[in-house]
Scaffold this motif. Sequence first.
Motif, PDB file in Angstrom:
ATOM      1  N   PRO A 179      40.912  37.948  17.247  1.00 22.38           N
ATOM      2  CA  PRO A 179      40.802  37.136  16.026  1.00 22.38           C
ATOM      3  C   PRO A 179      41.767  35.962  15.988  1.00 22.38           C
ATOM      4  CG  PRO A 179      40.966  39.471  15.500  1.00 22.38           C
ATOM      5  CD  PRO A 179      41.247  39.341  16.951  1.00 22.38           C
ATOM      6  N   THR A 180      42.877  36.083  16.691  1.00 14.67           N
ATOM      7  CA  THR A 180      43.837  34.981  16.671  1.00 14.67           C
ATOM      8  C   THR A 180      43.753  34.123  17.923  1.00 14.67           C
ATOM      9  OG1 THR A 180      45.501  36.530  17.509  1.00 14.67           O
ATOM     10  CG2 THR A 180      45.445  36.155  15.135  1.00 14.67           C
ATOM     11  N   GLY A 181      42.662  34.282  18.707  1.00 17.96           N
ATOM     12  CA  GLY A 181      42.376  33.363  19.796  1.00 17.96           C
ATOM     13  C   GLY A 181      42.806  33.795  21.180  1.00 17.96           C
ATOM     14  N   GLN A 182      43.513  34.910  21.297  1.00 19.76           N
ATOM     15  CA  GLN A 182      43.870  35.377  22.643  1.00 19.76           C
ATOM     16  C   GLN A 182      42.612  35.788  23.422  1.00 19.76           C
ATOM     17  OE1 GLN A 182      45.622  36.241  19.958  1.00 19.76           O
ATOM     18  NE2 GLN A 182      47.566  35.251  20.474  1.00 19.76           N
ATOM     19  N   VAL A 183      42.652  35.549  24.728  1.00 22.81           N
ATOM     20  CA  VAL A 183      41.510  35.850  25.593  1.00 22.81           C
ATOM     21  C   VAL A 183      41.979  36.692  26.764  1.00 22.81           C
ATOM     22  CG1 VAL A 183      39.594  34.943  26.953  1.00 22.81           C
ATOM     23  CG2 VAL A 183      40.482  33.626  25.019  1.00 22.81           C
ATOM     24  N   ALA A 184      41.295  37.806  26.997  1.00 26.31           N
ATOM     25  CA  ALA A 184      41.620  38.663  28.130  1.00 26.31           C
ATOM     26  C   ALA A 184      40.345  38.983  28.899  1.00 26.31           C
ATOM     27  CB  ALA A 184      42.286  39.958  27.666  1.00 26.31           C
ATOM     28  N   MET A 185      40.453  38.999  30.209  1.00 29.96           N
ATOM     29  CA  MET A 185      39.328  39.416  31.044  1.00 29.96           C
ATOM     30  C   MET A 185      39.353  40.932  31.151  1.00 29.96           C
ATOM     31  SD  MET A 185      36.741  38.175  32.726  1.00 29.96           S
ATOM     32  CE  MET A 185      37.117  36.519  33.276  1.00 29.96           C
ATOM     33  N   LEU A 186      38.251  41.564  30.840  1.00 37.37           N
ATOM     34  CA  LEU A 186      38.183  43.023  30.947  1.00 37.37           C
ATOM     35  C   LEU A 186      37.793  43.450  32.364  1.00 37.37           C
ATOM     36  CD1 LEU A 186      36.383  43.913  27.614  1.00 37.37           C
ATOM     37  CD2 LEU A 186      38.839  43.835  28.085  1.00 37.37           C
ATOM     38  N   MET A 187      36.772  42.777  32.922  1.00 36.20           N
ATOM     39  CA  MET A 187      36.338  43.077  34.285  1.00 36.20           C
ATOM     40  C   MET A 187      35.613  41.865  34.837  1.00 36.20           C
ATOM     41  SD  MET A 187      33.302  45.816  33.425  1.00 36.20           S
ATOM     42  CE  MET A 187      32.472  45.740  35.006  1.00 36.20           C
ATOM     43  N   SER A 188      35.874  41.600  36.115  1.00 37.30           N
ATOM     44  CA  SER A 188      35.267  40.443  36.755  1.00 37.30           C
ATOM     45  C   SER A 188      35.079  40.722  38.238  1.00 37.30           C
ATOM     46  CB  SER A 188      36.138  39.208  36.558  1.00 37.30           C
ATOM     47  OG  SER A 188      35.645  38.109  37.300  1.00 37.30           O
ATOM     48  N   GLU A 189      33.828  40.667  38.692  1.00 35.93           N
ATOM     49  CA  GLU A 189      33.489  40.779  40.116  1.00 35.93           C
ATOM     50  C   GLU A 189      34.005  42.080  40.722  1.00 35.93           C
ATOM     51  OE1 GLU A 189      32.188  37.911  41.986  1.00 35.93           O
ATOM     52  OE2 GLU A 189      32.323  36.356  40.474  1.00 35.93           O
ATOM     53  N   VAL A 190      33.823  43.172  39.987  1.00 33.91           N
ATOM     54  CA  VAL A 190      34.232  44.473  40.515  1.00 33.91           C
ATOM     55  C   VAL A 190      33.001  45.350  40.704  1.00 33.91           C
ATOM     56  CG1 VAL A 190      36.514  44.339  39.442  1.00 33.91           C
ATOM     57  CG2 VAL A 190      34.623  45.400  38.183  1.00 33.91           C
ATOM     58  N   GLY A 191      33.169  46.428  41.449  1.00 35.26           N
ATOM     59  CA  GLY A 191      32.066  47.356  41.636  1.00 35.26           C
ATOM     60  C   GLY A 191      31.287  47.155  42.915  1.00 35.26           C
ATOM     61  N   GLY A 192      31.827  46.386  43.873  1.00 33.12           N
ATOM     62  CA  GLY A 192      31.202  46.330  45.183  1.00 33.12           C
ATOM     63  C   GLY A 192      30.620  44.989  45.536  1.00 33.12           C
ATOM     64  N   ASN A 193      30.880  44.513  46.741  1.00 36.71           N
ATOM     65  CA  ASN A 193      30.245  43.313  47.272  1.00 36.71           C
ATOM     66  C   ASN A 193      28.939  43.657  47.955  1.00 36.71           C
ATOM     67  OD1 ASN A 193      32.163  41.308  46.497  1.00 36.71           O
ATOM     68  ND2 ASN A 193      33.547  42.139  48.038  1.00 36.71           N
ATOM     69  N   THR A 194      28.594  44.914  47.980  1.00 36.66           N
ATOM     70  CA  THR A 194      27.287  45.388  48.393  1.00 36.66           C
ATOM     71  C   THR A 194      26.581  45.895  47.145  1.00 36.66           C
ATOM     72  OG1 THR A 194      28.072  45.988  50.592  1.00 36.66           O
ATOM     73  CG2 THR A 194      26.077  47.079  49.838  1.00 36.66           C
ATOM     74  N   LYS A 195      25.269  45.839  47.154  1.00 38.99           N
ATOM     75  CA  LYS A 195      24.504  46.244  45.984  1.00 38.99           C
ATOM     76  C   LYS A 195      24.696  47.738  45.732  1.00 38.99           C
ATOM     77  CE  LYS A 195      19.926  45.504  43.996  1.00 38.99           C
ATOM     78  NZ  LYS A 195      18.656  44.767  44.171  1.00 38.99           N
ATOM     79  N   LEU A 196      25.431  48.053  44.655  1.00 38.85           N
ATOM     80  CA  LEU A 196      25.734  49.427  44.287  1.00 38.85           C
ATOM     81  C   LEU A 196      25.389  49.610  42.814  1.00 38.85           C
ATOM     82  CD1 LEU A 196      29.189  49.721  46.099  1.00 38.85           C
ATOM     83  CD2 LEU A 196      27.015  50.711  46.849  1.00 38.85           C
ATOM     84  N   PRO A 197      24.126  49.884  42.503  1.00 38.33           N
ATOM     85  CA  PRO A 197      23.706  49.978  41.109  1.00 38.33           C
ATOM     86  C   PRO A 197      24.416  51.100  40.357  1.00 38.33           C
ATOM     87  CG  PRO A 197      21.806  49.812  42.573  1.00 38.33           C
ATOM     88  CD  PRO A 197      23.001  50.058  43.432  1.00 38.33           C
ATOM     89  N   VAL A 198      24.591  50.893  39.054  1.00 37.19           N
ATOM     90  CA  VAL A 198      25.164  51.911  38.182  1.00 37.19           C
ATOM     91  C   VAL A 198      24.277  52.057  36.955  1.00 37.19           C
ATOM     92  CG1 VAL A 198      27.532  51.541  38.950  1.00 37.19           C
ATOM     93  CG2 VAL A 198      26.654  50.251  37.000  1.00 37.19           C
ATOM     94  N   SER A 199      24.417  53.214  36.291  1.00 38.58           N
ATOM     95  CA  SER A 199      23.589  53.477  35.114  1.00 38.58           C
ATOM     96  C   SER A 199      24.351  54.296  34.102  1.00 38.58           C
ATOM     97  CB  SER A 199      22.310  54.216  35.532  1.00 38.58           C
ATOM     98  OG  SER A 199      21.489  54.487  34.413  1.00 38.58           O
ATOM     99  N   GLY A 200      24.340  53.835  32.848  1.00 39.55           N
ATOM    100  CA  GLY A 200      24.876  54.599  31.741  1.00 39.55           C
ATOM    101  C   GLY A 200      26.358  54.893  31.781  1.00 39.55           C
ATOM    102  N   LEU A 201      27.143  53.990  32.352  1.00 41.24           N
ATOM    103  CA  LEU A 201      28.575  54.247  32.444  1.00 41.24           C
ATOM    104  C   LEU A 201      29.273  53.996  31.110  1.00 41.24           C
ATOM    105  CD1 LEU A 201      29.597  52.559  35.821  1.00 41.24           C
ATOM    106  CD2 LEU A 201      28.749  54.869  35.425  1.00 41.24           C
ATOM    107  N   THR A 202      30.360  54.738  30.877  1.00 44.18           N
ATOM    108  CA  THR A 202      31.295  54.441  29.803  1.00 44.18           C
ATOM    109  C   THR A 202      32.618  54.061  30.444  1.00 44.18           C
ATOM    110  OG1 THR A 202      30.231  55.938  28.232  1.00 44.18           O
ATOM    111  CG2 THR A 202      32.518  55.335  27.808  1.00 44.18           C
ATOM    112  N   LEU A 203      32.975  52.809  30.270  1.00 50.71           N
ATOM    113  CA  LEU A 203      34.221  52.304  30.847  1.00 50.71           C
ATOM    114  C   LEU A 203      35.185  51.990  29.718  1.00 50.71           C
ATOM    115  CD1 LEU A 203      32.895  49.788  33.533  1.00 50.71           C
ATOM    116  CD2 LEU A 203      33.593  52.162  33.861  1.00 50.71           C
TER     117      LEU A 203
END
Lengths: 230, 235
Positions: B101-125
Amino acid sequence: MSHKTSAGLLIALLAAQTHFAPSLFANSIRYDFLQGSTTTVVGGSPLVTAIFEDVAPNQVNLTITAPGLTGNSFLRALYFNLDPTMSAPGLTFNQTASSGGVPAAVLSSNDSFKTGGGGKFDVKITFATAPVFIAGNSVVYSITGLAGISAESFAFQDTVSAGSSQSYAAASIQFPTALVVINSTPESSSVPDTGATVWLLVLALLALGLVSRGYRFVPSLVPARAGSAR
Amino acid sequence: MKRTLSLFSQGRPPLNAVNLALLTSVAVCLAGSPGIAQTFSFTNSTEILINDTGNPPTAASPYASALNVIGIDGVIDHITVSLLGLSHDFPSDLDIALVGPTGQVAMLMSEVGGNTKLPVSGLTLTLDNSATDFLPIDSTLVSGVFKPTRQFPTLSFDFPAPAPAGTANAPADLSLFNGTNPNGTWQLFVIDDSSPDSGTIASGWSVSIFTVPEPGAASLLGLGLAGFAFWRFRK
């Protein structure tokens, strides 16, 4: 043998050659992976070279060498793209020759391999880290499994990604201080096909033989005898 | 005459002004101490569709997913964020950022989970600075609690508006929100940076806010009362 019979035989041979003979030229697609931002080979050697070459209908050879990798740098992986109308899982890679015995694993799956960010490739060849693939090593794969596969089938770009230009092929090379991804663009060339060359030779000899017996290849096929009347 | 300060006289606590002020100041100081925290959780359960186009980066729908926080006293001690029901065919296509709300910005996740196709389903992170592990860079994502993680310190593109400029290079660090006012609109921006794979966050997302009272006001009141009590004693 009458001249009409000979003419008919020649026409039949020409038709058979056109229908059954292999392509007159075999295509090849060459990828040179160069150090730095250069895109052409000006003296010296590329770090890595990969050549796709038509060897037979529905069969392509892939030859990989690393002439420029000396010292502590070695090849980690290569990435290629397949014609998007074809299905990468259908490819079969058989290693038919190698020098240096560096193990490698080949994976092929549509749009399944990133170099780390960027677009997605269809084929990934991962090389062992011990022993490593460097200058003096080579490996040849025979690629089959898909009807219509040719060298040109591997001259396509990866998928679109934000902030990155599309690439035809990439090499992941481990340098002493960093793992670097180098892209390459294809160079296409055509060389006379061996099978087609034999056909041409046979036709040429046949033609010479017929000429030597005094026949001219004209519609009327009048024997070339000086002073004779039809 | 020798004076002694005693809270008790003849076994009973005298309720004079000095003692009352002293007791009040101690109570206020204790109330204002960092040891007393409260936890609030807010959820936006609307599904987030992770779209994919031939012109990435592609914004998810909605973009942003908003979550309104109201009625919290105090400031943020720390927060955690949960993604509920994440599915994607190529998770490393994802870049997910949180704007406070006060303008801070954080990256939660970026370009993670494999450089090969590794599908996921229904995760809770759940992203939590105090987690033990980072999200995996080059292997399959699994449900669990992880530190916010980005594969590259910067990206060569930015999040589309209305994400704040520079969102793509925001640090993977939730401590940016510590000490800020939690009330207002929290925004989750989700993009897919590489075609042709898509996904969803089926059950939305939540933020857990751990607060402490603002130390400034409570401590000053306590000090003031203690000072008054001491002055009265000396008189």
